[in-house]
Design a protein around this motif. Structure first.
Motif, PDB file in Angstrom:
ATOM      1  N   ALA A   1       0.808  -1.215   0.000  1.00  0.00           N
ATOM      2  CA  ALA A   1       0.000   0.000   0.000  1.00  0.00           C
ATOM      3  C   ALA A   1       0.843   1.268   0.000  1.00  0.00           C
ATOM      4  N   ARG A   2       1.960   1.245   0.737  1.00  0.00           N
ATOM      5  CA  ARG A   2       2.767   2.454   0.926  1.00  0.00           C
ATOM      6  C   ARG A   2       4.251   2.118   0.779  1.00  0.00           C
ATOM      7  N   PRO A   3       4.738   1.982  -0.446  1.00  0.00           N
ATOM      8  CA  PRO A   3       6.150   1.624  -0.628  1.00  0.00           C
ATOM      9  C   PRO A   3       7.122   2.696  -0.158  1.00  0.00           C
ATOM     10  N   ASP A   4       6.619   3.881   0.149  1.00  0.00           N
ATOM     11  CA  ASP A   4       7.505   4.950   0.614  1.00  0.00           C
ATOM     12  C   ASP A   4       7.922   4.776   2.064  1.00  0.00           C
ATOM     13  N   LEU A   5       7.225   3.933   2.805  1.00  0.00           N
ATOM     14  CA  LEU A   5       7.438   3.869   4.252  1.00  0.00           C
ATOM     15  C   LEU A   5       8.685   3.069   4.608  1.00  0.00           C
ATOM     16  N   ARG A   6       9.256   3.417   5.749  1.00  0.00           N
ATOM     17  CA  ARG A   6      10.333   2.626   6.357  1.00  0.00           C
ATOM     18  C   ARG A   6       9.681   1.737   7.401  1.00  0.00           C
ATOM     19  N   ILE A   7       9.800   0.418   7.225  1.00  0.00           N
ATOM     20  CA  ILE A   7       9.029  -0.527   8.028  1.00  0.00           C
ATOM     21  C   ILE A   7       9.962  -1.458   8.787  1.00  0.00           C
ATOM     22  N   GLY A   8       9.698  -1.599  10.068  1.00  0.00           N
ATOM     23  CA  GLY A   8      10.402  -2.572  10.890  1.00  0.00           C
ATOM     24  C   GLY A   8       9.418  -3.537  11.512  1.00  0.00           C
ATOM     25  N   HIS A   9       9.834  -4.764  11.717  1.00  0.00           N
ATOM     26  CA  HIS A   9       9.022  -5.755  12.437  1.00  0.00           C
ATOM     27  C   HIS A   9       9.856  -6.320  13.569  1.00  0.00           C
ATOM     28  N   PHE A  10       9.256  -6.433  14.761  1.00  0.00           N
ATOM     29  CA  PHE A  10       9.986  -6.985  15.911  1.00  0.00           C
ATOM     30  C   PHE A  10       9.260  -8.218  16.416  1.00  0.00           C
ATOM     31  N   SER A  11       9.994  -9.335  16.527  1.00  0.00           N
ATOM     32  CA  SER A  11       9.457 -10.579  17.090  1.00  0.00           C
ATOM     33  C   SER A  11       9.870 -10.689  18.552  1.00  0.00           C
ATOM     34  N   HIS A  12       8.887 -10.673  19.431  1.00  0.00           N
ATOM     35  CA  HIS A  12       9.176 -10.763  20.862  1.00  0.00           C
ATOM     36  C   HIS A  12       9.255 -12.206  21.346  1.00  0.00           C
ATOM     37  N   THR A  13       8.958 -13.151  20.474  1.00  0.00           N
ATOM     38  CA  THR A  13       9.019 -14.570  20.815  1.00  0.00           C
ATOM     39  C   THR A  13      10.335 -15.159  20.326  1.00  0.00           C
TER      40      THR A  13
END
Length: 518
Positions: A179-191
């Motif tokens: 949807a928004r290729p301009d964004l800087r995206i991070g994902h964090f796994s807490h498991t």
């Protein structure tokens, strides 16, 4: 999700920084007169977000109860948000997701499937069995992730940074990237992250979808290098992705098709993640892997642990314990926390070392967790039964060897931390385990830490902890004895070093490090 070209051209908000998580920083309750009351949540994420000074930052979360839904439905602008309700200067947007969809996504997939896989909890002769019911739950999980991606796309300013949290939202990065290729995206796994041979328990398309969803992020972050390496190994094995083990990057060139939910909840159409580029060829992306070992918030813990309500509970515990030594554990009644084997180890200690009779008390706090799932209700019952059996076997008119509480009381937990001679933290598998880090920080006189080698915290604390195999009841009993007989000087020295390691990356810095790395 809405057509991506529409999102890219018109659905642009004003938030330069966004956080997304299932549980938000606030929750609502309804008073007797019908008014809504807001309560601020706790935890590392809430503390971390307070490090952001920009008042336009937004936290996107789900409404978890009827009061939350009331608050969300009554929000201004004709949208399901909480404009005007703020936590640490940041606005909160709470999503009113259909309760049945939420339950199927949260209980059926997130907590009964992904959590079980990553913590290696399945009794594989009989479970899992991914049948038609699971496919309905998986469709709900997709719809749940789509709702978050759409909200984030609408709220984010151009080139904003978005930090997506945990296994509940593993599909969001790729959906948001579309949807928004301009964004800087991070994902964090807490498991933790499961090794490939166990991760393959998931249906092939689901296993690939979760991996590809996370690979939509610019950075995929974990609590330890061990979990990051396991994720990379799954990407290599299931996606045939290219992994640079030195640089900690995953490059994926291909498409993974996912069934999409229809209005009736059954998968009908299919989408492709990641999306093809304008030229029609699959998008080649490189995702950087990050490791950020969340630490204890020392300033908060020390201040909170000396308030009057904690002092009051500490006095009550001291009266119950007398001049005896203490073994303390504080956990949710979560299957991975291994409470039953911890109690079995304590029973073995008392059976084989009678010198500890009337000289030690085990304080065990096992707080309710996921009580809507039968496995957890049964586990809590097993904890209660074993605790009662230990007291029946060993108690005397003047000595109760085990004090068990299964109701949540944070001030009482802090009081137990202060009193502990030995802290028992023996999970089967744990992403981090903050209790292992919190007890040394709060301890009044120093404590010995008995720590499972399967806790993420072990990587940082192993030099000064007493390491145990969480399945070995006898070795755990021996470690408890070693902790109880440790000299005060050694306990104090170890506690100082444990505290330094445990507070190396406090929540605010933990959060800012991820943000800056984007």
């Amino acid at each position: 999700m809405a057509d991506s070209s529409t999102n890219r051209s018109s659905a642009t908000g004003t938030a330069p920084v966004l956080v997304a998580s299932n549980r938000g920083p606030v929750s609502f309750s309804t008073a007797d007169d019908g008014t809504l009351t807001l309560r601020r949540g706790g935890g590392g994420l809430v503390s971390g977000l307070s490090a952001i000074e920009d008042p336009n930052a937004v936290w996107v979360c789900a409404a978890l109860n009827d009061s939350d839904r009331r608050a969300a439905a009554g929000a201004p602008h004709g949208r399901l948000d909480l404009a005007g309700h703020e936590v640490g200067g940041q606005a909160v947007r709470m999503l009113d997701i259909d309760p049945q969809t939420f339950s199927r996504a949260y209980n059926g997939v997130a907590n009964s499937t992904l959590w079980f896989v990553h913590h290696l909890l399945y009794a594989t002769p009989t479970a899992p069995a991914f049948d038609a019911g699971f496919r309905t739950e998986w469709a709900a999980y997709q719809a749940y992730n789509e709702a978050f991606a759409e909200a984030l796309a609408a709220e984010a300013a151009p080139n904003a940074a978005v930090l997506v949290q945990d296994y509940h939202l593993s599909l969001v990065p790729a959906l948001l990237r579309e949807a928004r290729p301009d964004l800087r995206i991070g994902h964090f796994s807490h498991t933790p992250w499961a090794p490939p041979e166990y991760y393959r328990l998931l249906p092939d398309d689901v296993a690939r979808a979760v991996l590809t969803g996370i690979l939509g992020a610019d950075r995929a972050c974990f609590l330890t290098h061990r979990w990051a390496r396991a994720f990379a190994a799954c990407c290599e094995d299931l996606l045939e992705a290219t992994v640079d083990h030195d640089a900690l990057t995953v490059t994926f060139d291909g498409r993974t098709t996912l069934p999409q939910p229809s209005a009736g909840g059954t998968p009908t159409r299919r989408t492709t993640l990641p999306q093809p580029s304008a030229g029609g060829t699959p998008t080649r992306r490189t995702t950087r892997l990050g490791v950020h070992a969340l630490g204890a918030d020392a300033d908060f813990l020390r201040e909170r642990a000396h308030r009057p309500d904690v002092d009051e509970r500490l006095a009550a515990l001291r009266e119950a314990v007398g001049d005896r030594r203490t073994i303390v554990r504080v956990d949710r009644t979560e299957l991975s926390k291994n409470i039953v084997r911890g109690l079995q180890a304590y029973r073995h200690l008392l059976r084989t070392r009678p010198e500890w009779h009337d000289r030690v008390v085990h304080i065990a706090f096992a707080y309710p967790s996921r009580t809507d799932l039968a496995e957890y209700r049964n586990y809590t019952a097993a904890v209660r039964d074993l605790a009662a059996a230990i007291n029946d076997e060993f108690a005397t008119p003047t000595w109760q060897p085990l004090i068990l509480h299964v109701d949540d009381d944070f001030p009482r937990s802090l009081a137990a931390y202060r009193l502990a001679d030995v802290a028992l933290v023996n999970p089967i598998r744990d992403g981090m385990n903050l209790v292992a880090k919190e007890v040394p920080v709060v301890s009044d006189h120093g404590c010995a830490l008995v720590l499972s080698r399967e806790a993420g915290a072990h990587a940082e604390l192993k030099d000064d902890a007493l390491t145990v195999n969480p399945y070995d009841v006898i070795a755990t009993a021996d470690a408890l004895h070693a902790g109880l007989t440790m000299s005060p000087e050694e306990r104090a020295d170890r506690t100082k070093r444990l505290t330094a390691a445990a507070t190396a990356l406090p929540p605010q810095q933990w959060f800012l490090d991820q943000l800056n790395a984007l």
